[in-house]
Structures are given as C-alpha cells and as structure tokens.
Design an enzyme around this catalytic site. Structure first.
Site, PDB file in Angstrom:
ATOM      1  CE1 TYR B 293      -4.133   1.676   1.700  1.00  0.00           C
ATOM      2  CE2 TYR B 293      -2.344   3.275   1.977  1.00  0.00           C
ATOM      3  CZ  TYR B 293      -4.226   2.671   1.680  1.00  0.00           C
ATOM      4  OH  TYR B 293      -4.825   3.648   2.075  1.00  0.00           O
ATOM      5  CE1 TYR B 344      -4.905   4.954  -0.522  1.00  0.00           C
ATOM      6  CE2 TYR B 344      -6.631   7.136  -0.623  1.00  0.00           C
ATOM      7  CZ  TYR B 344      -5.902   6.477  -0.075  1.00  0.00           C
ATOM      8  OH  TYR B 344      -5.543   6.372   1.485  1.00  0.00           O
TER       9      TYR B 344
END
Ligand SMILES: [Zn+2]
Lengths: 147, 394
Positions: B293, B344
């Site tokens: 991430y 995202y």
C-alpha cells in the site's frame, strides 16, 4: 504584539470536551512548560492521558519542566493544506525529544529561516509564542536552535 | 487439539472492481459503485449476490452492510463488520475478518469491499472548517501539522536518517508503480508515464522526502472480493486464492499521543509481521507477489523492511526500478500500478491484483505466483497484512 511563526487563522487548541490537557495550556499562558508525571511510579508521560501507561495509576500530576531538548526528526511542508497557509511558503515542523524527562517528544515549529538546514540531534530550547488576540487566547510552545 | 489458525480454511473465490476514475469524476454515486463491484465479484465467482451473507469493510466506509444487504436482496445477513481506523490500515483486516467469520461458521459467503467517491463528501489532505481543535490534534494542527502526509513525514525522515537510505529508493517505488500502470487499461495513470527526470523535477509536498510522486492521489471507484470456505471455493470457477494468514493490529503503544509511540521510525508492522509469517508457515523468500500500500513511498519502504522483504541496510541496492518490475525483476512490486498509479482504492485493488497474479491472468504477470503478500496502510494505526497462497502452498 508578539510575532507568530505561522499565519493567523490556523486551528487553535482547545481542551474541550474533556479538559484532559487543561494544565498544559494554562501553564503555557504563564510561561511554564508542564507535562504529566505519574505520582505512582514517577514516569513522565506525554501527550496527556487519564492513566499512567506504565503502572495504571490515575494519580497523574503536572510538573514544570525545563524546555530543553534535541531535534529527533523534522519535516518542511511546502504544499498548503489549510487556507491560512495559502501563499505562505514552506515552514519547519520539528519533533523534539526531551532526554531529561524520559525521552518524551513534543511537536512544534523550528523558529528562524524556514529554509535553514535542520540537523537531527541538535540542541533546542523552548520559546513561548502567545496568541493574545485569539478568542480565547492561547500560547504555543515553539523551539529554536541553541547557540 | 486443533491449531487456532486461518491457514487454508477460506479462499477468495471472486474479485470485482468498477472502472477507476480520477477524483470527482465518477458518474455514479458511491453506493452504486459499491453495488457494482460486489455484483462483479459474485459474477466472477459464479455465486448469486442473494447468497452473500456478510460484508466487511474498513476506513469508515459509508456503504453500510445492512443497506447493501437490502439492496442486493440478500436472503439473510449474518456478518456485518467494520475495521476501526482510517485510510487503508484495515484493507487486509477486512479480508481477514471476512475469513474469520467464514472459518468459524458465523457466515458462509462474505464480501470484503471498499467504495470511494470521496469528492461527493469531503477531501483528504485538506483541512478547513473547524477553528478549534482538541485532543491530539490540539498539539499538532496549530503548528501546521494536519494532513496524513504531514503526520507521517517525520517518521520517514528519521528512518531514512537512521539507515542512510537515499531518495532514489523512494523514487524507484514510484517509478515501478507508474511503469506497471502503463499496461493497465483500468489504471488512472495509464498514458502518463513517469521517468527519473520528471520525478526529480516534481514539486515538493514535504521536504526532505515527499515529492509529488511519492504521494497517493485521490480516486473514485469500488472494489470487492468474495470469501468462501476453502472446500466450496474448489467447486467454483477459478482456482482458489487461499487465505494463509492475516495479521492486524499495532505495535506497543503505536497510538501514543503527540508522536510518542516508542518505535517512532517505523510503519507499525514490527510485531505483526512475525505472527503473519508464522500463521502462513511461509518465509519472505517464499513469496513472489508483493503488493504494498502506497499512501506515501516512505511507508512502502518501512513496511517492506518490517516484513523482512528488504533489509534496511540493503535498501539502496534492492529498491531500484529494474528490480521492482515484472516479469524479470527480483521483487516485482505493485504490478497493476497500486495506489499511486492504478487507483487509490485504499489497497483493495492490491488484493484483487494478487488474486489475478495467482490465477495467471495479470497484465504484468510475475513468474513466481504461488504466494502473495499484501501490506495495508503503513504508518496508520492499526494496520493489517495478508498472505494468500495457491493449492500448492497448502
Ligand atoms: Zn505510573
């Protein structure tokens, strides 16, 4: 009128809703830096909490400390994230470690040239920055390099 | 006595995602996006949405389980779960919670998902509004320390200082994500390649380590995975991606106020990672699919180190672009473009990409695709990570 490091209009501190940090903010108005010290085990604690993380005593005092520390880390934000910072340019935020007080860390701005080099490990001292015109008035603790 | 473990008891049997949009560009409402992703995950698995019996999400997702269940005509809702904490710290935790519900018989067919059309609500990375701040923020906001990037930057400063890691390591992470996105038609940054010069010339968000391209964007979209019992997954359309382990939580006092967590220069996986590998019965060297991430590249760096995938003192040599890209790099990273360059989607796109890699259907296919690690939300509290494995790893 005293000078302030960042432009007026940034969010101001409040101890609402629970008053946990009242002694800190009352202290800075009087030019005193106070943090929590456990009456049970003597541990320094920062930021404030209702219980000592080490011995679970609820008897936490607020002791005045000397505003001396060293730069543990820093950042120099460029991108404005609040309308009050639009057009202001970069500024320096430092994380200051206080070795005399259990190594607790405090966040503030590093006074002086916003483009200056920031040496990790350098000694700094606290400077009180009153915001007397704010409603309600408050005083921030800032830092400057020693010597 | 049976071992208490998630290992091999559940699998991801379906994956679904919407078109990914630039911030504010979704023509559909956030809730509709969630529904689309969930329906696609069910179609992918060959399961009726009516047979879904649970929902797990994170980051305070606004598309709540009961409304989803009603909209989809779910026969019976048995599990409705939210992982505490902001950002993507809970992405793997949501999959883990779904798996825990399925493994323990609380539910049979659980969707883990994220839906985001943030522009329809408020904006990240921008602070307006309240003239007064209390709690922890009272000690941060008046100093101009407000946004997620600003909250985390000093952790990265100190970590890179302590280990002598240079900016090129962060640049390589960003370049790898953008490189992989160029082949991905659903990547928001497809057609917008990034090279060294453009990275170096990009404006500072925060010195000394966050250029523009070190920071995630905001996007609109939704993504979902369907978790079912392992034995049921074997009868569905695709080879199962078995959940081998999930770890979630925080290091000792990670949430200590005003930046007083004891292990400051880190991303909060130091105590979690050993538990994760122990449950998976795998070591970092066994894993060929690495999805990490990116809220900020510095968080990728620290969490790769904490998961034993990169040694801190070798980071300058290991984190170079050629080593991070599929198919020939030693550790292909974020092979669909990740948060930085695909979307995202708060990391759920990383879980989906891992499943595609394990099925052998990824656009930037890696060679070693038996096991995948997904790392969620470095530097927030709590965080989570996940290991998936093929039949061969069981
Ligand atoms: Zn105590």
């Amino acid at each position: 009128m005293s000078t302030i490091y960042l432009p007026a209009g940034l969010p101001a501190p409040t101890t609402a809703p629970d008053g946990l940090a009242d002694p800190y903010w009352q202290g800075t108005r009087e030019g005193k830096l106070r943090i929590q010290k456990c009456r049970g085990c003597g541990a320094w604690q920062w930021g404030p909490e209702w219980i000592c993380h080490r011995c679970h005593s609820f008897d936490l005092g607020w002791d005045e400390i000397a505003g001396r520390g060293r730069i543990y880390s820093y950042e120099r934000p460029h991108h404005p994230v609040h309308p009050a910072l639009n057009g202001h340019g970069p500024y320096i935020v430092v994380l200051v470690e206080l070795p005399e007080y259990g190594g607790v860390r405090m966040v503030g701005n590093l006074l002086g040239d916003p483009l200056q080099a920031v040496p990790i490990g350098a000694a700094v001292e606290a400077v009180f920055e009153p915001h007397d015109d704010a409603t309600p008035p408050f005083t921030l603790v800032q830092w400057r390099l020693v010597g | 006595m049976s071992e208490r473990s998630l290992r091999g008891k559940t699998a991801i049997a379906g994956i679904g995602e919407t078109t990914y949009y630039r911030h504010g560009k979704s023509p559909d409402s956030e809730f509709k996006l969630a529904l689309e992703a969930i329906v696609r995950a069910c179609e992918d698995a060959g399961v009726s949405p009516r047979d879904v019996d649970g929902f797990a999400s994170y980051g305070n997702d606004r598309s709540d389980g009961p409304r989803l269940a009603a909209a989809l005509g779910v026969k019976e809702l048995r599990f409705s779960n939210m992982f505490w904490g902001g950002g993507g710290g809970g992405v793997c935790g949501a999959v883990g919670n779904a798996s825990a519900a399925v493994a323990t018989g609380m539910a049979d067919c659980v969707i883990a998902f994220r839906s985001l059309a943030q522009g329809q609500f408020a904006r990240y990375g921008r602070s307006g509004g309240s003239p007064l701040v209390g709690g922890d923020d009272a000690f941060l906001f008046p100093y101009g320390l407000m946004s997620p990037a600003q909250r985390f930057a000093m952790k990265v400063t100190r970590f890179m200082h302590d280990h002598g890691i240079g900016q090129n390591a962060l640049r390589a992470i960003s370049l790898a994500c953008y490189h992989h996105a160029q082949n991905n038609p659903n990547a928001v940054m497809q057609g917008r390649p990034l090279d060294e010069a453009a990275y170096d010339a990009s404006r500072w968000i925060i010195e000394p380590h966050f250029h523009l391209y070190d920071c995630c964007q905001e996007n609109d979209g939704a993504a979902a995975v369907l978790v079912v019992p392992a034995e049921q997954a074997r009868d569905l359309r695709h080879a199962p991606a078995y959940v081998l382990a999930c770890g979630q939580g925080a290091d000792h006092r990670s949430a200590a106020p005003v930046h007083n967590m004891p292990d400051y220069p880190g991303s909060h996986f130091r105590s979690l990672a050993p538990r994760l590998y122990a449950m998976a019965k795998l070591a970092p060297a066994d894993i060929g699919i690495v999805q990490c991430y990116e809220n900020f590249t510095g968080g990728v760096l620290m969490s790769l180190v904490e998961h034993g995938l990169v040694a801190a003192d070798a980071a300058n040599e290991v984190l170079v672009k050629d080593n991070l890209i599929a198919p020939n790099g030693g550790m292909p990273l974020n092979t669909s473009g990740g948060n930085l360059a695909e979307c995202y989607m708060h990391g759920l796109e990383l879980v989906i990409e891992s499943v595609r890699q394990m099925r052998g259907t990824a656009i930037n296919q890696v060679k070693r695709n038996e096991a995948a690690i997904i790392i969620g939300g470095p530097m927030v509290t709590p965080v989570s990570s996940l290991i998936l494995g093929s039949e061969a790893t069981l």
